[in-house]
Design a protein around this motif. Structure first.
Motif, PDB file in Angstrom:
ATOM      1  N   UNK A  15       2.749  -8.022  -7.652  1.00 46.78           N
ATOM      2  CA  UNK A  15       3.926  -7.770  -8.479  1.00 46.78           C
ATOM      3  C   UNK A  15       4.913  -6.977  -7.638  1.00 46.78           C
ATOM      4  N   UNK A  16       6.187  -7.254  -7.826  1.00 44.78           N
ATOM      5  CA  UNK A  16       7.178  -6.465  -7.090  1.00 44.78           C
ATOM      6  C   UNK A  16       8.476  -6.373  -7.884  1.00 44.78           C
ATOM      7  N   UNK A  17       9.101  -5.200  -7.766  1.00 44.85           N
ATOM      8  CA  UNK A  17      10.359  -4.929  -8.480  1.00 44.85           C
ATOM      9  C   UNK A  17      11.504  -5.644  -7.774  1.00 44.85           C
ATOM     10  N   UNK A  18      12.227  -6.444  -8.532  1.00 44.43           N
ATOM     11  CA  UNK A  18      13.416  -7.123  -8.012  1.00 44.43           C
ATOM     12  C   UNK A  18      14.587  -6.751  -8.913  1.00 44.43           C
ATOM     13  N   UNK A  19      15.807  -7.135  -8.517  1.00 41.35           N
ATOM     14  CA  UNK A  19      16.967  -6.845  -9.371  1.00 41.35           C
ATOM     15  C   UNK A  19      16.789  -7.453 -10.755  1.00 41.35           C
ATOM     16  N   UNK A  78       0.810  -1.228   0.000  1.00 38.87           N
ATOM     17  CA  UNK A  78       0.000   0.000   0.000  1.00 38.87           C
ATOM     18  C   UNK A  78       0.841   1.275   0.000  1.00 38.87           C
ATOM     19  N   UNK A  79       2.139   1.151   0.333  1.00 34.42           N
ATOM     20  CA  UNK A  79       2.876   2.416   0.507  1.00 34.42           C
ATOM     21  C   UNK A  79       3.383   3.000  -0.804  1.00 34.42           C
ATOM     22  N   UNK A  80       3.215   2.265  -1.915  1.00 37.21           N
ATOM     23  CA  UNK A  80       3.491   2.803  -3.244  1.00 37.21           C
ATOM     24  C   UNK A  80       4.875   3.435  -3.355  1.00 37.21           C
ATOM     25  N   UNK A  81       5.899   2.636  -3.069  1.00 40.22           N
ATOM     26  CA  UNK A  81       7.275   3.097  -3.310  1.00 40.22           C
ATOM     27  C   UNK A  81       7.456   3.356  -4.799  1.00 40.22           C
ATOM     28  N   UNK A  82       8.420   4.214  -5.161  1.00 36.76           N
ATOM     29  CA  UNK A  82       8.640   4.485  -6.590  1.00 36.76           C
ATOM     30  C   UNK A  82       8.888   3.183  -7.352  1.00 36.76           C
ATOM     31  N   UNK A  83       8.292   3.088  -8.526  1.00 36.41           N
ATOM     32  CA  UNK A  83       8.294   1.814  -9.246  1.00 36.41           C
ATOM     33  C   UNK A  83       9.664   1.368  -9.730  1.00 36.41           C
ATOM     34  N   UNK A  84      10.643   2.299  -9.733  1.00 42.47           N
ATOM     35  CA  UNK A  84      11.972   1.878 -10.170  1.00 42.47           C
ATOM     36  C   UNK A  84      12.841   1.447  -8.991  1.00 42.47           C
ATOM     37  N   UNK A  85      12.300   1.478  -7.764  1.00 43.13           N
ATOM     38  CA  UNK A  85      13.128   1.060  -6.630  1.00 43.13           C
ATOM     39  C   UNK A  85      12.863  -0.405  -6.294  1.00 43.13           C
TER      40      UNK A  85
END
Ligand SMILES: CC(C)(COP(=O)(O)OP(=O)(O)OC[C@H]1O[C@@H](n2cnc3c(N)ncnc32)[C@H](O)[C@@H]1OP(=O)(O)O)[C@@H](O)C(=O)NCCC(=O)NCCS
Length: 158
Positions: A80-84, A52-59
């Protein structure tokens, strides 16, 4: 399966917490996730907070969840989550609705929107090799087995 179910994906809201908690506490759902056990309350709350905290999508670590709704009823969730290595996707369907093609409809909708949200086509999923339904689902949608790590098959979208 005469018609694929009409599924709408919308962003996960705080009000959907009870739906998610129900899935994460259900051993039928978590059987092939993590250590196979239902999630404890602290883990559930941490994941919901992160979503819910909506971190920047490129982090790395930023995540976005989507609720799958059929006729105003929540029936599943796409995470969905951003990984390396790209954007990891996962999907859970309410056991009451298994076998109706909902899981197929959810990734179809997710694959249509997640690359635009994160501005990348580098999607992957980690799957327990024993999860035959999920494996079939991914390979039918253009994912290919890439590597195997810590007991999980890594599928990438090609
Ligand atoms: C895996 C899961 C998402 C599947 O949901 P579902 O809505 O029942 O799946 P569907 O009805 O869309 O079926 C998906 C495909 O698997 C096939 N399938 C169904 N049961 C099967 C079985 N026992 N063995 C092999 N294939 C099977 C279906 O025919 C369908 O194939 P198709 O795409 O060629 O039509 C659901 O069981 C679930 O939420 N499990 C718990 C969470 C989980 O494991 N998520 C995946 C983590 S990577």
């Amino acid at each position: 399966m005469p018609h694929p179910p009409a599924i709408t994906l919308r962003p996960f809201h705080e009000a959907d917490t009870a739906f998610f908690t129900g899935k994460a506490s259900d051993e039928r759902v978590t059987r092939f996730i993590g250590d196979g056990q239902p999630w404890d309350e602290q883990t559930i709350q941490e994941r919901i907070r992160a979503a819910l905290q909506e971190d920047p999508l490129d982090s790395v670590g930023a995540s976005r969840w989507f609720l799958a709704v059929e006729a105003n009823e929540p029936v599943g969730i796409v995470v969905s989550s951003r990984k390396d290595a790209g954007v990891e996707v996962g999907y859970w369907v309410s056991p009451d609705h298994w076998g109706r093609g909902i899981a197929g409809a959810m990734p179809d909708a997710a694959l249509a929107s997640i690359p635009d949200i994160y501005l990348t086509r580098e999607l992957f999923a980690r799957v327990d090799p024993a999860n035959a339904v999920s494996t079939k689902l991914l390979t039918r949608r253009g994912f290919q087995l890439d590597t195997h790590h810590e007991g999980l098959d890594h599928y990438i979208l090609v």
